[in-house]
Motif scaffolding. Sequence first.
Motif, PDB file in Angstrom:
ATOM      1  N   PHE A   1      35.993  -0.090  13.566  1.00  0.00           N
ATOM      2  CA  PHE A   1      36.226  -1.455  14.016  1.00  0.00           C
ATOM      3  C   PHE A   1      34.916  -2.168  14.329  1.00  0.00           C
ATOM      4  N   ALA A   2      34.881  -3.436  13.961  1.00  0.00           N
ATOM      5  CA  ALA A   2      33.685  -4.231  14.196  1.00  0.00           C
ATOM      6  C   ALA A   2      33.616  -4.740  15.630  1.00  0.00           C
ATOM      7  N   ARG A   3      34.722  -4.703  16.343  1.00  0.00           N
ATOM      8  CA  ARG A   3      34.761  -5.165  17.731  1.00  0.00           C
ATOM      9  C   ARG A   3      35.463  -4.122  18.578  1.00  0.00           C
ATOM     10  N   SER A   4      35.397  -4.289  19.884  1.00  0.00           N
ATOM     11  CA  SER A   4      36.033  -3.338  20.795  1.00  0.00           C
ATOM     12  C   SER A   4      37.552  -3.472  20.735  1.00  0.00           C
ATOM     13  N   VAL A   5      38.215  -2.398  20.347  1.00  0.00           N
ATOM     14  CA  VAL A   5      39.673  -2.379  20.230  1.00  0.00           C
ATOM     15  C   VAL A   5      40.187  -1.113  20.903  1.00  0.00           C
ATOM     16  N   HIS A   6      41.201  -1.238  21.734  1.00  0.00           N
ATOM     17  CA  HIS A   6      41.790  -0.077  22.404  1.00  0.00           C
ATOM     18  C   HIS A   6      43.105   0.355  21.764  1.00  0.00           C
ATOM     19  N   VAL A   7      43.900  -0.622  21.335  1.00  0.00           N
ATOM     20  CA  VAL A   7      45.162  -0.339  20.651  1.00  0.00           C
ATOM     21  C   VAL A   7      45.125  -1.060  19.308  1.00  0.00           C
ATOM     22  N   ALA A   8      45.333  -0.328  18.221  1.00  0.00           N
ATOM     23  CA  ALA A   8      45.298  -0.922  16.890  1.00  0.00           C
ATOM     24  C   ALA A   8      46.656  -0.727  16.212  1.00  0.00           C
ATOM     25  N   THR A   9      46.899  -1.544  15.191  1.00  0.00           N
ATOM     26  CA  THR A   9      48.173  -1.507  14.468  1.00  0.00           C
ATOM     27  C   THR A   9      47.967  -0.777  13.150  1.00  0.00           C
ATOM     28  N   LYS A  10      48.553   0.400  13.058  1.00  0.00           N
ATOM     29  CA  LYS A  10      48.383   1.229  11.865  1.00  0.00           C
ATOM     30  C   LYS A  10      49.523   0.976  10.878  1.00  0.00           C
ATOM     31  N   ILE A  11      49.162   0.865   9.590  1.00  0.00           N
ATOM     32  CA  ILE A  11      50.151   0.757   8.515  1.00  0.00           C
ATOM     33  C   ILE A  11      50.175   2.083   7.764  1.00  0.00           C
ATOM     34  N   PHE A  12      51.350   2.673   7.669  1.00  0.00           N
ATOM     35  CA  PHE A  12      51.534   3.905   6.892  1.00  0.00           C
ATOM     36  C   PHE A  12      52.262   3.554   5.606  1.00  0.00           C
ATOM     37  N   LEU A  13      51.615   3.812   4.461  1.00  0.00           N
ATOM     38  CA  LEU A  13      52.219   3.566   3.156  1.00  0.00           C
ATOM     39  C   LEU A  13      52.625   4.914   2.561  1.00  0.00           C
TER      40      LEU A  13
ATOM     41  N   PHE B   1      46.012   2.879   7.199  1.00  0.00           N
ATOM     42  CA  PHE B   1      44.821   2.165   7.657  1.00  0.00           C
ATOM     43  C   PHE B   1      45.246   1.223   8.771  1.00  0.00           C
ATOM     44  N   PHE B   2      44.269   0.647   9.457  1.00  0.00           N
ATOM     45  CA  PHE B   2      44.542  -0.252  10.577  1.00  0.00           C
ATOM     46  C   PHE B   2      44.358  -1.704  10.152  1.00  0.00           C
ATOM     47  N   ILE B   3      45.228  -2.575  10.655  1.00  0.00           N
ATOM     48  CA  ILE B   3      45.100  -4.002  10.368  1.00  0.00           C
ATOM     49  C   ILE B   3      43.817  -4.551  10.955  1.00  0.00           C
ATOM     50  N   GLU B   4      43.419  -4.039  12.118  1.00  0.00           N
ATOM     51  CA  GLU B   4      42.266  -4.592  12.825  1.00  0.00           C
ATOM     52  C   GLU B   4      40.922  -4.049  12.337  1.00  0.00           C
TER      53      GLU B   4
ATOM     54  N   LEU C   1      49.995  14.358  27.012  1.00  0.00           N
ATOM     55  CA  LEU C   1      50.485  13.156  27.692  1.00  0.00           C
ATOM     56  C   LEU C   1      49.429  12.593  28.645  1.00  0.00           C
ATOM     57  N   CYS C   2      48.712  13.468  29.330  1.00  0.00           N
ATOM     58  CA  CYS C   2      47.635  12.987  30.206  1.00  0.00           C
ATOM     59  C   CYS C   2      46.579  12.232  29.399  1.00  0.00           C
ATOM     60  N   GLU C   3      46.254  12.759  28.226  1.00  0.00           N
ATOM     61  CA  GLU C   3      45.236  12.131  27.375  1.00  0.00           C
ATOM     62  C   GLU C   3      45.701  10.755  26.905  1.00  0.00           C
ATOM     63  N   ILE C   4      46.981  10.646  26.503  1.00  0.00           N
ATOM     64  CA  ILE C   4      47.512   9.374  25.996  1.00  0.00           C
ATOM     65  C   ILE C   4      47.515   8.323  27.101  1.00  0.00           C
ATOM     66  N   VAL C   5      47.981   8.698  28.288  1.00  0.00           N
ATOM     67  CA  VAL C   5      48.024   7.723  29.397  1.00  0.00           C
ATOM     68  C   VAL C   5      46.607   7.346  29.814  1.00  0.00           C
ATOM     69  N   ALA C   6      45.691   8.312  29.789  1.00  0.00           N
ATOM     70  CA  ALA C   6      44.308   8.046  30.189  1.00  0.00           C
ATOM     71  C   ALA C   6      43.635   7.053  29.251  1.00  0.00           C
ATOM     72  N   LEU C   7      44.031   7.026  27.989  1.00  0.00           N
ATOM     73  CA  LEU C   7      43.454   6.079  27.037  1.00  0.00           C
ATOM     74  C   LEU C   7      43.704   4.645  27.470  1.00  0.00           C
ATOM     75  N   ARG C   8      44.886   4.383  28.020  1.00  0.00           N
ATOM     76  CA  ARG C   8      45.194   3.042  28.518  1.00  0.00           C
ATOM     77  C   ARG C   8      44.409   2.761  29.798  1.00  0.00           C
ATOM     78  N   ASP C   9      44.095   3.834  30.527  1.00  0.00           N
ATOM     79  CA  ASP C   9      43.390   3.691  31.802  1.00  0.00           C
ATOM     80  C   ASP C   9      41.942   3.274  31.605  1.00  0.00           C
ATOM     81  N   GLU C  10      41.404   3.492  30.400  1.00  0.00           N
ATOM     82  CA  GLU C  10      40.005   3.219  30.143  1.00  0.00           C
ATOM     83  C   GLU C  10      39.724   1.730  29.958  1.00  0.00           C
ATOM     84  N   GLU C  11      40.764   0.924  29.733  1.00  0.00           N
ATOM     85  CA  GLU C  11      40.545  -0.495  29.413  1.00  0.00           C
ATOM     86  C   GLU C  11      40.063  -1.267  30.627  1.00  0.00           C
TER      87      GLU C  11
END
Length: 384
Positions: A78-90, A104-107, A374-384
């Motif tokens: 990513f060219a900018r700071s992104v915490h949650v991205a939108t992934k497309i699965f084809l 790939f990610f839209i962002e 689960l701790c890792e996933i919740v902690a990712l949101r905590d970093e913002e």
Amino acid sequence: MCAMAAFRERKEVRSFHKLRRTNSGRVLNLITLTDAALQATPPHGKSPVTIKPLFYNNTLNYTILTKHNLRDNERDLFARSVHVATKIFLPFDPRRLEIGGRSFFIEEYQFKDHLRELLHLDLMTGDKEVLHDIKVLEALSRSPTLDAFIVTECLRADGLRVEPAFFAESYGLATKTTADVFDVFKPLVQKALGKSASPEEMSRFVDQVWNVTNATTDNLFLEALQIPRSEWADVIFAWKALIYYDLVSRGTHERLERVLKVLHGTKPKLRLSSADLAHIEELKRELARNLYKLHDGSTGYIQSALQRLVSAIIGKSDASEISESLRSMARNISSVGMNVVLFDQVTSYFLYLFPKPTMNHVDPETFESELSNLCEIVALRDEE
């Protein structure tokens, strides 16, 4: 099994075929939605109608989109700071998701390169259908979550219409949700307008505010609040979205209490050293702390933000206070939405795995692995 697939994000290869029937705030399965829309049976006595899919490009109509919490090793995309991205699965084959696909990610900064290489969608051609499909994808990337109501309203704000029948099969509550949100929205707008008008005129004013898009150039309500025109659609979308997240968050305190009870009352089989057992106990405490913080932060913000707005409107505050309340909602709505959905899915997944307290029966390695994940996933949101 769907929840399990959604949260094994630390594995390099995930089982996307388990998402076949999944639609949620984090997952938009266009395969099931497109199939359901195309196979919809018209009401008795009505002529068959063709329901327009979301995209002109048919490959995109058979993809799966997910809101993905980024790991450190993914941030270079990513060219900018992104915490949650939108992934497309084809998928290679929409009927056989188990054989895999491309994603790939839209962002990400190579987004349009991927579209050109994988889907032959080139923005430079100026083709109206290509421009439409890219506009839909970019709107979905801005959507805080992928719930039917939120997606519909986010696209509406961009002037993109989704036929109601498109979500009818998989999102049976979409119509009711819209009505419930409108029931909260309408009286507040009426109060804020503060005009002496007939019921018909007032209803027309409210409808105009509700249907604001990026193309709207005339709206007495928003003009009176002195909100910049470029922010109109974002402000109204955020207002509706926050009401929605408030409605779906009610009762979550009881869910949190249930998870805490299971965490406290679950002891794994005694096959580990005392140090390993102590590590599991620390993971339990960490997950409990993080879930409490996530819940308190999201629901607390929603209630305080809505209360500030209601107080400003009912208390007949000046336009600047109402305006600032609305603009603040718009700035924070993406984070709020993802926190609401993350809390719901983490707790649902945990209770799916461990529905009640269990003493000396849970496999310690499995328990430790799931708690760490689960701790890792919740902690990712905590970093913002």
